[in-house]
Scaffold this motif. Structure first.
Motif, PDB file in Angstrom:
ATOM      1  N   PHE A 496       1.220  -1.109  -0.230  1.00 15.21           N
ATOM      2  CA  PHE A 496      -0.181  -0.498   0.310  1.00 15.21           C
ATOM      3  C   PHE A 496       0.874   1.466  -0.143  1.00 15.21           C
ATOM      4  CE2 PHE A 496      -0.302  -1.343   4.583  1.00 15.21           C
ATOM      5  CZ  PHE A 496       0.284  -0.562   5.644  1.00 15.21           C
ATOM      6  N   PHE A 497       2.552   1.301  -0.225  1.00 18.48           N
ATOM      7  CA  PHE A 497       3.228   2.779  -0.590  1.00 18.48           C
ATOM      8  C   PHE A 497       3.563   2.066  -2.009  1.00 18.48           C
ATOM      9  CE2 PHE A 497       2.709   2.963   4.143  1.00 18.48           C
ATOM     10  CZ  PHE A 497       2.565   4.756   3.736  1.00 18.48           C
ATOM     11  N   ALA A 498       2.750   1.818  -3.111  1.00 21.81           N
ATOM     12  CA  ALA A 498       3.443   0.674  -4.198  1.00 21.81           C
ATOM     13  C   ALA A 498       4.432   1.765  -4.971  1.00 21.81           C
ATOM     14  CB  ALA A 498       2.130   0.297  -4.508  1.00 21.81           C
ATOM     15  N   ILE A 517      -1.360   0.224  -4.248  1.00 21.14           N
ATOM     16  CA  ILE A 517      -2.233   1.531  -4.012  1.00 21.14           C
ATOM     17  C   ILE A 517      -1.196   2.208  -3.803  1.00 21.14           C
ATOM     18  CG2 ILE A 517      -3.755   2.924  -2.303  1.00 21.14           C
ATOM     19  CD1 ILE A 517      -3.987  -0.474  -0.766  1.00 21.14           C
ATOM     20  N   GLU A 518      -1.632   3.208  -4.140  1.00 22.04           N
ATOM     21  CA  GLU A 518      -0.274   4.527  -4.390  1.00 22.04           C
ATOM     22  C   GLU A 518      -1.457   5.471  -4.529  1.00 22.04           C
ATOM     23  OE1 GLU A 518       1.782   7.401  -3.713  1.00 22.04           O
ATOM     24  OE2 GLU A 518       2.725   4.835  -3.838  1.00 22.04           O
ATOM     25  N   GLN A 519      -1.675   7.064  -3.723  1.00 22.76           N
ATOM     26  CA  GLN A 519      -1.873   8.048  -4.050  1.00 22.76           C
ATOM     27  C   GLN A 519      -1.682   8.994  -4.500  1.00 22.76           C
ATOM     28  OE1 GLN A 519      -3.183   9.467  -0.369  1.00 22.76           O
ATOM     29  NE2 GLN A 519      -3.902  11.902  -0.851  1.00 22.76           N
ATOM     30  N   LEU A 520       0.157   8.759  -5.198  1.00 22.66           N
ATOM     31  CA  LEU A 520       0.933  10.004  -5.080  1.00 22.66           C
ATOM     32  C   LEU A 520       0.277   9.959  -7.564  1.00 22.66           C
ATOM     33  CD1 LEU A 520       3.562  10.765  -4.112  1.00 22.66           C
ATOM     34  CD2 LEU A 520       1.934  10.976  -3.438  1.00 22.66           C
ATOM     35  N   ASP A 521      -0.250  11.067  -7.449  1.00 22.59           N
ATOM     36  CA  ASP A 521      -0.037  11.453  -9.127  1.00 22.59           C
ATOM     37  C   ASP A 521       0.715  10.687 -10.353  1.00 22.59           C
ATOM     38  OD1 ASP A 521      -2.427  12.280  -8.929  1.00 22.59           O
ATOM     39  OD2 ASP A 521      -1.955  14.798  -9.536  1.00 22.59           O
ATOM     40  N   TYR A 522       2.317  10.145  -9.894  1.00 22.69           N
ATOM     41  CA  TYR A 522       3.008   9.855 -10.620  1.00 22.69           C
ATOM     42  C   TYR A 522       2.641   7.860 -10.761  1.00 22.69           C
ATOM     43  CZ  TYR A 522       4.966   7.718  -6.057  1.00 22.69           C
ATOM     44  OH  TYR A 522       5.629   7.056  -4.871  1.00 22.69           O
TER      45      TYR A 522
END
Length: 661
Positions: A496-498, A517-522
């Motif tokens: 979940f810190f992909a 899981i990743e939140q950053l736009d990259y």
């Protein structure tokens, strides 16, 4: 009115004590220490003020008792004597039950408070250290709303034929999910609780130079809260026989171990592996002292009673085990014709050189040529081992005794599903070939993996997977060994810190299922791109060693944004004019979590206008209700949100409400 007057009077009292001020900044730590020590002068002065006395004291049997901890809590969690931004943001701060959250005792930032939840939002990677981070510790009564399952949208399935829309989700599907990882974990819990075999994460290390550009400058207690929230839900997602592996450096290692002991139990601490992450070169050698070139992987099982790891191997850096020093002659003619010599004698015979002159005549090539010989004849190179009669079968004891009576004869005994016993002179014949393991695509002399991994850093890590992420990208070989240790084929691996998607790519190549899981736009330029490359058969990392060709698939989805879309727009604004366009949109459709007149901001309020652009952004982000960043699944049928039928069908399938799926 009461709290404002109270705070003003507290300030007036404390201003009478210059030792608690540095210019206009309150020295909170000194004041707190003195209050805890019952410094008479300051406590007398505070109690001399009737409003302060009424608020922070109680009377028992004509004795006045000062509420020391209540007063200290107020000092710790309120910033009243700072710059204009702090004053302004306090003025329009978040509220809960009609009270400002910054004044609310239910809201805590201090790690020891176990009811705190840190949402821990992370934003655009390319904004770097200047981006606005929106970290919130939410009031306890709001947590359930925050962590409700969310709607998944923007759904696509990717395979070797490209990408296309899907309306269902099955147990065989892999998943890449974009969104805040705490909220995503609670969303995934609905489907995956108790089903994931391994969680691997490479979280922010709480340093100042993490190149992922996450919000990686947490103060210590906030970092622990951030991690605690995610580790607690991780444990719920793991299978009983599952485990969690965490990459970390020495900055927070000790505290992380204590935190994990608390959540998983100290009895479930399995390994603390030291990983060599670099060499003694470059800028690392400039500073005096010991050069740090290591990180760690911490492994905890969910339940020690069910955890059953696999045996994994490392190449033996010392080459072949020199205890295997005997050589079987006439090996291909059956055990009746076996006779024995030494490895060096047979090597000398093959080279047609006297044994005593091998090193001199072969020179620098001696070791390499000897190793080649040993590899070639590993099935004929042996050592003898004692047979323990207490741990072998009755039949094996008989064979042992016969061989003692006939020392020149080799005895043979078949064993079901195992290599046969070969026995001579009462001892077991051990073959060097049995000590060789296929590592990185070749048979090599190996040993069981230790807790020091100095062999997992390749030279080309920056280009692995066909995507580039400087400093922070984990090598596929490292993740491969962790996956081999903790999982079997078709098990589910979650990260979940992909980041650049290493764990997901390695899982695909090793025939495991994955959730990333990743939140950053990259996520599109790194995580998704890398998995597409993997599906199409890219050959970096472990691909050649694991004979990876191509194949696999995954579904991409996002937590459906509500207020989060405004967070993104706010961060992209490069001027006040652009920012005020966002404000006007917020007036129409955003969800605000405090009593603020949005018209006041939109109409050039002087206090707001005088803030810097970054401060304005922060105020607006704080104004957005964190519980409304994403759309709750319970509201998917609300026509207000315009969710289309295909997305509804997918979500019903994902949450198990579509019986046909």
């Amino acid at each position: 009115m009461a709290e404002t007057a109270l705070l003003q009077q507290i300030r007036q009292v404390i201003e009478e004590f210059p030792e608690y001020w540095e210019d206009s900044t309150l020295l909170k730590s000194k004041l707190i220490d003195d209050i805890r020590s019952y410094e008479e002068s300051i406590i007398k002065a505070l109690l001399a003020n009737q409003l302060i006395k009424d608020t922070y004291s109680l009377k028992l049997d004509n004795v006045t008792i000062f509420k020391v901890e209540d007063f200290i809590s107020m000092l710790r969690y309120k910033n009243y004597w700072e710059d204009s931004y702090t004053k302004y943001s306090n003025e329009i701060g978040l509220t809960s039950e009609g009270r400002y959250l910054k004044y609310n005792s239910d809201v805590v930032l201090d790690f020891p408070h176990k009811d705190g939840v840190l949402e821990g939002g992370m934003t655009k990677e390319d904004v770097g250290k200047k981006e606005i981070y929106y970290h919130k510790v939410l009031a306890k009564e709001e947590i359930d709303t925050l962590l409700m399952p969310k709607v998944l949208s923007n759904i696509k399935k990717y395979d070797k034929d490209g990408d296309y829309e899907v309306t269902s989700f099955s147990d065989s599907d892999n998943l890449i999910l974009k969104g805040n990882n705490l909220i995503a974990l609670h969303t995934l819990k609905e489907r995956y609780a108790g089903k994931v075999k391994l969680i691997y994460i490479d979280p922010p290390y709480n340093t100042e130079n993490d190149s992922f550009k996450y919000n990686d400058r947490f103060n210590h207690s906030t970092w622990l809260t951030f991690m605690k929230n995610r580790l607690e839900i991780s444990r719920e997602i793991l299978k009983a026989e599952g485990s969690i592996a965490i990459s970390i450096d020495n900055n927070e290692l000790g505290y992380l171990l204590v935190l994990l002991d608390n959540i998983f139990g100290r009895e479930n601490r399995k390994n603390i592996i030291t990983v060599k992450r670099g060499s003694v070169t470059g800028a690392k050698v400039i500073n005096p002292g010991v050069v740090n070139i290591t990180e760690y992987v911490v492994i905890y099982s969910k339940d020690v009673n069910y955890w059953s790891p696999n045996r994994v191997y490392m190449e033996n850096i010392d080459g072949w085990d020199k205890r295997y020093n005997q050589f079987i002659k006439h090996y291909d003619k059956g055990i009746e014709s076996w006779s024995f010599t030494t490895v060096l004698e047979e090597f000398a015979l093959e080279k047609n050189i006297k044994k005593s002159r091998l090193k001199k005549e072969l020179g620098e090539d001696y070791e390499e040529l000897l190793n080649d010989f040993v590899y070639k004849y590993s099935d004929r190179i042996i050592q003898l081992a004692t047979l323990d009669e207490n741990s072998i079968s009755y039949r094996a004891v008989e064979i042992k005794n016969k061989s003692i009576k006939n020392p020149n004869k080799v005895y043979y005994m078949e064993r079901k599903d195992k290599r046969p016993y070969f026995v001579i002179k009462g001892k077991l014949i051990l073959f060097l070939r049995d000590r060789m393991v296929n590592i990185d695509g070749k048979d090599t002399f190996a040993q069981p993996a230790t807790d020091i991994w100095d062999d997992v850093l390749p030279n080309d890590i920056h280009n692995e997977g066909g995507v580039v992420l400087r400093k922070g990208k984990k090598p596929e070989k490292l993740i491969s060994r962790i996956i081999e240790l903790c999982t079997n084929e078709q098990d589910i691996v979650m990260d979940f810190f992909a980041g650049s998607g290493t764990a997901a790519a390695v899982s695909t190549k090793k025939n495991r299922r994955f959730i990333a899981i990743e939140q950053l736009d990259y996520i599109h330029d790194l995580t998704v791109k890398r998995l597409i490359n993997t599906i199409n058969g890219e050959q970096s990392g472990i691909s050649k060693n694991d004979d990876w060709k191509s194949g696999g698939s995954f579904i991409y989805a996002e937590l459906h944004p509500l207020n989060y879309q405004f967070v993104q727009l706010i961060q992209l604004a490069n001027s006040d004019a652009e920012l005020f366009k966002v404000v006007n949109q917020m007036k129409e459709v955003s969800f605000l979590d405090f009593k603020v007149n949005i018209e006041r901001i939109a109409n050039d309020d002087e206090g707001f206008v005088n803030l810097s652009l970054d401060e304005k952004k922060n105020v607006l982000i704080e104004a957005l209700d964190a519980n409304q960043m994403y759309l709750n699944y319970s509201e998917i049928n609300d026509a207000t949100y315009g969710i289309n039928d295909n997305v509804i069908a997918f979500n019903r399938s994902f949450y198990g409400e579509d019986v046909e799926s």
